[in-house]
Scaffold this active site. Sequence first.
Site, PDB file in Angstrom:
ATOM      1  N   GLU A 221       0.720  -1.264   0.132  1.00 46.80           N
ATOM      2  CA  GLU A 221       0.074  -0.049   0.124  1.00 46.80           C
ATOM      3  C   GLU A 221       0.948   1.316   0.099  1.00 46.80           C
ATOM      4  OE1 GLU A 221      -3.198   2.224   2.954  1.00 46.80           O
ATOM      5  OE2 GLU A 221      -2.712  -0.163   3.266  1.00 46.80           O
ATOM      6  N   ASP A 222       1.863   1.119   0.959  1.00 46.00           N
ATOM      7  CA  ASP A 222       2.714   2.448   0.877  1.00 46.00           C
ATOM      8  C   ASP A 222       4.112   2.683   0.426  1.00 46.00           C
ATOM      9  OD1 ASP A 222       0.581   3.361   2.522  1.00 46.00           O
ATOM     10  OD2 ASP A 222       1.356   2.847   4.210  1.00 46.00           O
TER      11      ASP A 222
END
Length: 704
Positions: free
Chosen positions: A75-76
């Site tokens: 996700e990051d």
Amino acid sequence: MQTVETLIEKLDYLPPEQREDIRRAYYFAEQAHEGQYRRSGDPYIVHPLAVGKILADMHMDAQSVEAALLHDVIEDTHVSKEDVTGAFGEIVADLVDGVSKIGAIKFESKAEAQAENFRKMVLAMTKDIRVILVKLADRLHNMRTLGVLHPTKRRRIALETLEIYAPIANRLGMNNIRVELEDLSFSHMYPMRSARIKKATKTSRGNRKDMVSRIQEAIENRLDRDGLKGRVVGREKHLYSIYSKMKTQRKPFNEIMDVYGFRIVVDSVDMCYRVLGAIHNLYKPIPGRFKDYIAIPKANGYQSLHTTLIGMNGVPIELQIRTEEMDAMANNGIAAHWLYKSDPDPAGGAQNRAKEWLKGLLEMQQRAGNSQDFLETVKIDLFPDEVYVFTPKGNILELPTGATPVDFAYAVHTDVGNSCVAARLDHRLVPLSTPIQSGQTIKIITAPGACPNPAWLSFVTTAKARANIRHFLKNQRRSESVSLGHRLLDKALSSFDLALESIPPDHITTALTEAGFKTLDDLLEDIGLGNQMAQIAARRMLPHDGEATNPDSNKPKPLVIRGTEGMVIALAKCCRPIPGDSVMGHLSSGRGMVIHRDNCKNIASELKDNPEKCLSVEWAKDFVGEYAVDLRVQMENERGALASLASLISQADANIETINIKEKDAHLSVVSLRISIRDRVHLAKTIRRMRTQKAVNRIVRVRN
């Protein structure tokens, strides 16, 4: 500073090669999050490491801990799911992906994004339950470090935790995590209330010390005297549960804290019941406050005996009696499966229950219209206070408090719910909206042609029943709209001496493309719902050389209405048409067709403004049913006149739905009646019968 070594030390229950994999996952995550910092100023890797430790405390397996360390890399960071699969295998990658939010899609609102993320997580959970355990650990650490965020954001995250994650932890029996999530959410949502309750609890703990130790000593002495082994511990109420009780029971803090809670943990189920007998001999039990969750466990696998007693000086004592395995199960729920692997799986029941629950979620997800519908449905399902009922064969089913026979029918099987027409509670026929009590036996009566009633949505409590009723009604409405649309299009085509079946497929395809529909059924549904004009659709389908056919040369026949069209044909409430009246149809966008009497003011104004939306209709010869008619009766004020009027209506085989009386002057009254009749002939007979009453001066059928 926490390091990977402190995590590895906690993992002494895993073999060395698995611990090496976890160390590798840590370095992989550390590299991926290089240069990223949390709001607190700490390096980002601190968060995945903390989540890994929470799972290590639960004695989770290596793959879960690896997923915890890697849960934010997809996700990051620039790392893809394929990279994780290559380095740690498909299972770990699926766990990480299940916990990751949907980053690429832009949503219209935060609520929609939250709902879609939740839906994705549920789908991942149904494949592997460990997804939710990693997510709960992630949420727990985020809640512990929420203080650095802006108060508005803190409140939003705390509310989401209270509404979704704490109930999920409860549903999976993970009491320790639920309590901490609730207390943390409470302190971020209502900091002042939380601080005041915390202070009051500390003060009262000091005042109660003496009483607690006296009760504990009395219980321990009684167990010793009877030769029963068990450890007695005082139970502390957590802040959020004190606050909830004060709010729901409308009681002050002192009354909530007047109750003393204890738990007795023993080594066998047999011992639970023997201890219960001994304690009931020591203190008087309060009738109706005993619950046996050992014989009938809660949905999340929780087992215990609960009893409330009147102790010394009339003090109420709440007591739970359970075995060591039940205690582990109550605190760790589904995670007890990993925590107590050496046992013959005490959490096996919880595992199966969780799988059943997830299977139900999957079914609801397939039937829900969109993510937000689904999330609302799950929220309803996450707050059950259970009642236990019996099927006619003696099986036990568990339902939330306030459940009705319709909920029970859907719990047995979707088809039983869909075809349910009546119910017997303990052999007595009851309305389908009757709330069920624990211990009742329910028998559902079904009929082959029956279908769900939209009114059921106002009283059902279970998410499964609600989702299935909505799903059925949506499909039923579509099939009815398609059928009406087919008839309207056929009627429009008949003015060109054509029928839908005789039109070449390529003409239909062209017409669909022009109108922007994928299938003919979609077009027919749109026509049936009144969003699309049948005449326009018909003209699009005409063979180009057939334009010469004069549509006015032979007037189209009126559309015949039979009364079996269901929800897409409605009778107007303004003029209340009945079979035999001369009627017109009006296509109302989204509702289908509304039938008016042809002398109704509303249809007259529509004919002037939108003539293309009005079409001639006529009643079918075999039209059956009961229809409401409004009558205004002017009658003299005589004793018993109204009673004899009601009797005459009843003799005419009509039924009074509503009645309203206004005095016109000293001698006359005006009675407004709504009666249900079959058709115009029946109405005429009823009015003739009413006129035989001498006091009646005038009867008028109300229009608009």
